[in-house]
Design a protein around this motif. Structure first.
Motif, PDB file in Angstrom:
ATOM      1  N   LYS A   3       0.835  -1.211   0.000  1.00 24.04           N
ATOM      2  CA  LYS A   3       0.000   0.000   0.000  1.00 24.04           C
ATOM      3  C   LYS A   3       0.862   1.250   0.000  1.00 24.04           C
ATOM      4  N   TYR A   4       1.918   1.249   0.811  1.00 30.17           N
ATOM      5  CA  TYR A   4       2.820   2.404   0.847  1.00 30.17           C
ATOM      6  C   TYR A   4       3.431   2.664  -0.532  1.00 30.17           C
ATOM      7  N   LEU A   5       3.911   1.598  -1.189  1.00 26.85           N
ATOM      8  CA  LEU A   5       4.557   1.746  -2.497  1.00 26.85           C
ATOM      9  C   LEU A   5       3.563   2.177  -3.572  1.00 26.85           C
ATOM     10  N   VAL A   6       2.350   1.632  -3.530  1.00 25.66           N
ATOM     11  CA  VAL A   6       1.332   2.006  -4.513  1.00 25.66           C
ATOM     12  C   VAL A   6       0.919   3.463  -4.313  1.00 25.66           C
ATOM     13  N   ASP A   7       0.730   3.867  -3.059  1.00 26.25           N
ATOM     14  CA  ASP A   7       0.362   5.266  -2.786  1.00 26.25           C
ATOM     15  C   ASP A   7       1.445   6.222  -3.276  1.00 26.25           C
ATOM     16  N   ARG A   8       2.701   5.821  -3.093  1.00 26.41           N
ATOM     17  CA  ARG A   8       3.802   6.667  -3.571  1.00 26.41           C
ATOM     18  C   ARG A   8       3.798   6.740  -5.103  1.00 26.41           C
ATOM     19  N   LEU A   9       3.544   5.606  -5.745  1.00 26.27           N
ATOM     20  CA  LEU A   9       3.475   5.575  -7.207  1.00 26.27           C
ATOM     21  C   LEU A   9       2.362   6.487  -7.714  1.00 26.27           C
ATOM     22  N   LEU A  10       1.190   6.384  -7.106  1.00 25.53           N
ATOM     23  CA  LEU A  10       0.039   7.158  -7.568  1.00 25.53           C
ATOM     24  C   LEU A  10       0.147   8.635  -7.210  1.00 25.53           C
ATOM     25  N   SER A  11       0.938   8.953  -6.193  1.00 27.93           N
ATOM     26  CA  SER A  11       1.138  10.373  -5.874  1.00 27.93           C
ATOM     27  C   SER A  11       1.955  11.062  -6.961  1.00 27.93           C
ATOM     28  N   ASN A  12       2.812  10.297  -7.632  1.00 28.12           N
ATOM     29  CA  ASN A  12       3.619  10.845  -8.729  1.00 28.12           C
ATOM     30  C   ASN A  12       2.888  10.764 -10.059  1.00 28.12           C
TER      31      ASN A  12
ATOM     32  N   PRO B 102      -0.892   9.856 -10.900  1.00 31.50           N
ATOM     33  CA  PRO B 102      -2.237   9.480 -10.426  1.00 31.50           C
ATOM     34  C   PRO B 102      -3.022   8.590 -11.376  1.00 31.50           C
ATOM     35  N   GLU B 103      -2.698   8.641 -12.668  1.00 34.15           N
ATOM     36  CA  GLU B 103      -3.467   7.861 -13.642  1.00 34.15           C
ATOM     37  C   GLU B 103      -2.777   6.551 -14.025  1.00 34.15           C
ATOM     38  N   ASP B 104      -1.736   6.176 -13.301  1.00 34.57           N
ATOM     39  CA  ASP B 104      -1.000   4.957 -13.648  1.00 34.57           C
ATOM     40  C   ASP B 104      -1.920   3.742 -13.555  1.00 34.57           C
ATOM     41  N   SER B 105      -2.102   3.046 -14.675  1.00 35.81           N
ATOM     42  CA  SER B 105      -3.060   1.939 -14.730  1.00 35.81           C
ATOM     43  C   SER B 105      -2.626   0.768 -13.852  1.00 35.81           C
ATOM     44  N   PHE B 106      -1.322   0.529 -13.770  1.00 40.93           N
ATOM     45  CA  PHE B 106      -0.827  -0.557 -12.916  1.00 40.93           C
ATOM     46  C   PHE B 106      -1.158  -0.273 -11.452  1.00 40.93           C
ATOM     47  N   GLY B 107      -0.807   0.915 -10.989  1.00 44.56           N
ATOM     48  CA  GLY B 107      -1.058   1.270  -9.609  1.00 44.56           C
ATOM     49  C   GLY B 107      -2.534   1.254  -9.261  1.00 44.56           C
ATOM     50  N   LEU B 108      -3.358   1.787 -10.139  1.00 44.81           N
ATOM     51  CA  LEU B 108      -4.799   1.799  -9.900  1.00 44.81           C
ATOM     52  C   LEU B 108      -5.353   0.381  -9.857  1.00 44.81           C
ATOM     53  N   GLY B 109      -4.828  -0.486 -10.735  1.00 50.24           N
ATOM     54  CA  GLY B 109      -5.300  -1.872 -10.774  1.00 50.24           C
ATOM     55  C   GLY B 109      -4.941  -2.635  -9.510  1.00 50.24           C
ATOM     56  N   VAL B 110      -3.705  -2.448  -9.032  1.00 51.81           N
ATOM     57  CA  VAL B 110      -3.279  -3.125  -7.793  1.00 51.81           C
ATOM     58  C   VAL B 110      -4.091  -2.618  -6.613  1.00 51.81           C
ATOM     59  N   LYS B 111      -4.299  -1.330  -6.551  1.00 51.62           N
ATOM     60  CA  LYS B 111      -5.078  -0.763  -5.448  1.00 51.62           C
ATOM     61  C   LYS B 111      -6.495  -1.298  -5.430  1.00 51.62           C
ATOM     62  N   ARG B 112      -7.103  -1.380  -6.619  1.00 47.40           N
ATOM     63  CA  ARG B 112      -8.488  -1.874  -6.731  1.00 47.40           C
ATOM     64  C   ARG B 112      -8.588  -3.353  -6.396  1.00 47.40           C
ATOM     65  N   ASP B 113      -7.654  -4.150  -6.913  1.00 46.85           N
ATOM     66  CA  ASP B 113      -7.795  -5.611  -6.808  1.00 46.85           C
ATOM     67  C   ASP B 113      -7.253  -6.210  -5.509  1.00 46.85           C
TER      68      ASP B 113
END
Length: 281
Positions: A256-265, A267-278
């Motif tokens: 979660k920490y790594l995904v949040d950091r990815l999406l903060s840089n 926000p529309e990254d499909s990989f990060g959004l997919g991991v967060k959702r799933d």
């Protein structure tokens, strides 16, 4: 006027050139190609920001205005092809290929881009231009979900000696086609070839780590990711594979920490959004 990334795309300066020099075929072609390039970038910008990872059939989104412009440009190029002064201009076929690509007509796009490659001997053309043509054909096949032909054209590009990529990079590129189809052993062999030629080929270590995760060899996956980190700690795919590793390890807090950091840089990254959702909601 429309814009993307601050680049105005109202075509006014290009239209002015067209109107000022109606009898100059080179200016007419250059202005038309400039208009197409701006429209091409506008339509594909979402895919450049978030490249598709799964090779399913994809068709770029077109507004009604975009579609009408493409039809108009297509008719102008076809008219040029009938004129002697435009004979053997590879850019005409290359541009028609781009139009068909944007309309999701990938077979027609491939046919035209192939013609542009065949015509390179008639007009001075950099190897880099030819490489782009090969890459566009490969992209068409990927958008069609046809990794077999994408890999075939990658090999043809290598044999044609027009690429500025090193041989290890080509091995990595070929390996990725095998990995998308689950051919792990073939992909692994190519990745190890790349590393044997260049021990700093950091992308290969990331792909090997992904293979080890699939095999559930998590310690070896971590070793490979660490090798990449020591060579290029900023590699984007490295950070995404670290996220996958934490998920395989069941460490949802770190994931979660790594995904949040990815999406903060991004926000529309499909990989990060997919991991967060799933996995994280």
């Amino acid at each position: 006027s429309e814009s993307f990334e601050g680049f105005k795309s109202d075509f006014s300066f290009l239209q002015k050139a067209t109107d000022t020099y109606p009898n100059n075929p080179e200016i007419q072609l250059a202005a038309l190609s400039g208009k197409l390039f701006v429209l091409y970038m506008k339509i594909l910008m979402p895919y450049f920001k978030n490249p598709p990872k799964n090779h399913q059939t994809i068709k770029p989104y077109l507004s009604n205005c975009d579609s009408l412009r493409l039809d108009s440009y297509k008719n102008q190029y076809l008219t040029m092809l009938e004129q002697e002064e435009y004979k053997n201009h590879y850019i005409l076929y290359y541009s028609l290929g781009a139009i068909h690509f944007l309309k999701g007509e990938y077979s027609q796009s491939i046919d035209n881009i192939k013609k542009s490659i065949d015509l390179r001997r008639f007009v001075y053309r950099e190897d880099a231009d030819v490489e782009v043509s090969y890459n566009n054909i490969m992209t068409c096949y990927l958008f069609m979900g046809d990794t077999l032909n994408a890999k075939k054209w990658t090999k043809m590009k290598i044999e044609d000696n027009v690429s500025n990529k090193s041989l290890p990079q080509h091995y990595i590129e070929l390996a990725r086609y095998d990995l998308t189809k689950g051919r792990l052993r073939k992909g692994e062999k190519l990745l190890n070839k790349a590393i044997a030629l260049d021990s700093t080929a950091h992308e290969a270590y990331v792909e090997l780590a992904n293979i080890e995760m699939i095999k559930n060899n998590l310690k070896q996956a971590e070793v490979n990711l660490d090798k990449c980190f020591k060579i290029d700690p900023e590699d984007e795919d490295l950070h995404k594979s670290f996220i996958l590793l934490t998920l395989y390890q069941g460490d949802l807090k770190t994931a979660k920490y790594l995904v949040d950091r990815l999406l903060s840089n991004t926000p529309e990254d499909s990989f990060g959004l997919g991991v967060k959702r799933d996995f994280l909601e």
